[in-house]
Write an enzyme that holds these catalytic residues in place. Structure first.
Site, mmCIF file in Angstrom:
data_model
loop_
_atom_site.group_PDB
_atom_site.id
_atom_site.type_symbol
_atom_site.label_atom_id
_atom_site.label_comp_id
_atom_site.label_asym_id
_atom_site.label_seq_id
_atom_site.Cartn_x
_atom_site.Cartn_y
_atom_site.Cartn_z
ATOM 1 N N HIS A 82 0.837 -1.207 0.000
ATOM 2 C CA HIS A 82 0.000 0.000 0.000
ATOM 3 C C HIS A 82 0.871 1.257 0.000
ATOM 4 C CE1 HIS A 82 1.281 0.447 4.076
ATOM 5 N NE2 HIS A 82 0.968 -0.822 4.263
ATOM 6 N N ASP A 338 4.087 -4.776 3.196
ATOM 7 C CA ASP A 338 5.551 -4.948 3.227
ATOM 8 C C ASP A 338 5.957 -6.358 3.635
ATOM 9 O OD1 ASP A 338 4.502 -4.535 5.770
ATOM 10 O OD2 ASP A 338 6.060 -3.134 6.423
#
Ligand SMILES: *[C@@H]1O[C@H](CO)[C@@H](O)[C@H](O)[C@H]1NC(C)=O
Ligand SMILES: *[C@@H]1O[C@H](CO)[C@@H](O)[C@H](O)[C@H]1NC(C)=O
Ligand SMILES: *[C@@H]1O[C@H](CO)[C@@H](O)[C@H](O)[C@H]1NC(C)=O
Ligand SMILES: *[C@@H]1O[C@H](CO)[C@@H](O)[C@H](O)[C@H]1NC(C)=O
Ligand SMILES: *[C@@H]1O[C@H](CO)[C@@H](O)[C@H](O)[C@H]1NC(C)=O
Ligand SMILES: *[C@@H]1O[C@H](CO)[C@@H](O)[C@H](O)[C@H]1NC(C)=O
Ligand SMILES: *[C@@H]1O[C@H](CO)[C@@H](O)[C@H](O)[C@H]1NC(C)=O
Ligand SMILES: *[C@@H]1O[C@H](CO)[C@@H](O)[C@H](O)[C@H]1NC(C)=O
Length: 479
Positions: A82, A338
């Site tokens: 994101h 991540d």
């Protein structure tokens, strides 16, 4: 390379130039250099806040980003984190506790490195914004996603026929879905509402391996992970400096860590951060390494289970690459977090340090530098290249990894054009090396054992737009 010569190079390639061109335009004056000789100390905050702050491209090895001469990308498989965001609620709690200590002293005039506090306000408007993607300033998360969509349209637009409906995939988490949608609007432009089909894949554990966010028990590593901030003497030094300048705050090294976390997120919402300047370069170097340790031991190759977690995506994408664009499709855009990307890199065997990262010193030159791996908006792009015969290699199909827009060659196989790897070699290496997710992570046999949504997707456009307001501190979501 100065920006001007990059632009020249890109233009030359776009215009169909066949030979590699180093050249910038001829110098304007006899004093102007074609190549700057200045690298100074290579310092940018963007490489030293771990994964917290704004996107920056990976520092490249100099390998050209565009396909090598005689090659064309015929399939692309991307996973993007994101975009830039506000801190999480748990980070927010630490930040607010340490900020309260800063504000506890009775002063109308902060001094020294905190002098800016006399007219500073916290950039998180209220606690409901924790977890949300940012929408303000030049580094805004939604802007990052939209911009990359437009860049990928320019780069990979030839892989869409202009007619078919293209599925794309987001894990079920509010800000991830928001990123996917903005990227899709950027990539598909006027055709987004009719020709893109967002598929949202739940983050729930019951998805098993049919997930962009597979999980695994990490208990064994948790002691290391929870205990990393005490390692760096620089945090104590910073606390002593700030306390001396503004007596009574009594900041500890943990407060300094919280305040540096806060500083590292500030640019996600604002164009400028005074807090970043309140800490020295060396303090940021230490902070960055603590974050590297965190990713390495808790979500990367230093955790013995992570390569198996990343093997889910590595294996399924291998199937796409071998099926090729005619059978499987050309465009696979995926959105997650991540800590879903770092396991994939571990599974692919790239960016693995020669030895485990030391806890008592910084191993300068270590390849595991988070600012280059998973800044906000970070993304791993796998390109399938269809190449004509060259002096170096036969006609055929090759694979390249591109991490944050820099080519990342495999150690074991770089014999193709542009340091790519022949698909057949890539396949045999991964088939040999990939661990098995379901056995390593004891995935319940009642859950899916393979990733299948890339083949069993929906073509409805119903999920392309959000219909409800976002929830306070929104996390997992399916709309
Ligand atoms: C803060 O300092 C001001 C000026 O020195 C003083 O008038 C005020 O009483 C102090 N407030 C507290 C809560 O100590
Ligand atoms: C894509 O958008 C353009 C511009 O609105 C339109 O002319 C074209 O028909 C659209 N293509 C499809 C397949 O809907
Ligand atoms: C955390 O690290 C410190 C310093 O290295 C060590 O003394 C302590 O035992 C560690 N705590 C845990 C819970 O591992
Ligand atoms: C900071 O420490 C001093 C000395 O130990 C103490 O008098 C003061 O109350 C402390 N201030 C805060 C805000 O805890
Ligand atoms: C790899 O993926 C293929 C199909 O995508 C599947 O048949 C195979 O079982 C997978 N291997 C592992 C180890 O998950
Ligand atoms: C690629 O595979 C071929 C055929 O098995 C082998 O001869 C060659 O050494 C491999 N090259 C690399 C770089 O792995
Ligand atoms: C899986 O189960 C085995 C045997 O019970 C155990 O040794 C191992 O630690 C488990 N792995 C995980 C990731 O929980
Ligand atoms: C497709 O839609 C069906 C029905 O809503 C849903 O159960 C399924 O999970 C969706 N598949 C994907 C890949 O999103």
């Amino acid at each position: 390379m100065p920006r001007s010569s990059l632009i020249t190079l890109t233009c030359a390639l776009a215009a169909g130039a066949s030979a590699f061109s180093y050249g910038a335009a001829a110098p304007q004056s006899s004093q102007e250099k074609q190549f700057s000789q200045e690298f100074r100390d290579g310092y940018s905050i963007l490489k030293h806040y771990g994964g917290n702050g704004p996107y920056s491209e990976r520092a490249s090895y100099g390998v050209a980003r565009d396909p090598p001469t005689g090659c064309e990308v015929d399939q692309v498989i991307m996973i993007k984190r994101h975009g830039e965001r506000y801190p999480s609620p748990s980070a927010g709690q630490g930040i607010e506790e340490s900020l309260a200590k800063v504000y506890s002293i009775n002063t109308t005039e902060y001094k020294g490195d905190l002098a800016f506090l006399n007219d500073w306000t916290y950039y998180v408007p209220n606690e409901c914004y924790y977890n949300a993607e940012t929408t303000s300033g030049p580094y805004a998360g939604l802007l990052d996603a939209y911009t990359q969509g437009t860049e990928y349209r320019a780069r990979y637009g030839h892989l869409w026929d202009g007619e078919s409906v293209v599925p794309f995939f987001s894990s079920g988490y509010g800000r991830v879905i928001g990123t996917a949608r903005k990227f899709g609007e950027g990539f598909f432009g006027y055709n987004y509402s009719t020709n893109a089909a967002l598929n949202i894949i739940s983050e729930s554990e019951v998805q098993g391996a049919d997930s962009l966010t597979p999980s695994c028990d990490t208990d064994n590593d948790q002691t290391t992970c929870d205990n990393l901030t005490s390692l760096m003497p620089q945090f104590k030094i910073a606390a002593a400096r700030l306390n001396a300048q503004n007596p009574g705050m009594n900041l500890t090294e943990t407060d300094v860590y919280h305040l540096m976390v806060m500083a590292s997120y500030e640019l996600n919402a604002r164009p400028f951060s005074n807090w970043i300047n309140a800490f020295t370069q060396d303090e940021w170097v230490s902070f960055g390494y603590v974050e590297d340790l965190n990713y390495y031991y808790c979500a990367g190759p230093g955790d013995k289970n992570m390569a198996a977690v990343g093997a889910v995506y590595a294996n399924a994408s291998l199937t796409l690459l071998n099926q090729g664009p005619k059978k499987a499709g050309s465009l696979f855009f995926n959105f997650a977090h991540d800590t879903n990307i770092t396991p994939i890199l571990a599974a692919l065997g790239v960016l693995i340090p020669d030895e485990d990262l030391p806890l008592d010193r910084i191993p300068f030159g270590n390849p595991y530098t988070t600012g280059n791996i998973v800044p906000q908006g970070g993304h791993l792009t796998i390109e399938r290249l269809s190449c004509q015969a060259t002096a170096l290699s036969d006609e055929g199909t090759f694979v390249r990894l591109v991490l944050n827009e820099a080519v990342l060659p495999f150690n074991a196989c770089q014999s193709g054009p542009g340091y790519s790897c022949p698909l057949a070699n890539y396949t045999s290496i991964l088939n040999k090396d990939l661990p098995d997710y379901t056995t390593t992570c004891n995935v319940s046999s009642s859950y899916p054992q393979h990733l299948s949504f890339w083949w069993n997707y929906n073509t409805t456009t119903e999920l392309n737009y959000r219909t409800k307001p976002i929830a306070c501190q929104e996390g997992e979501a399916m709309d």
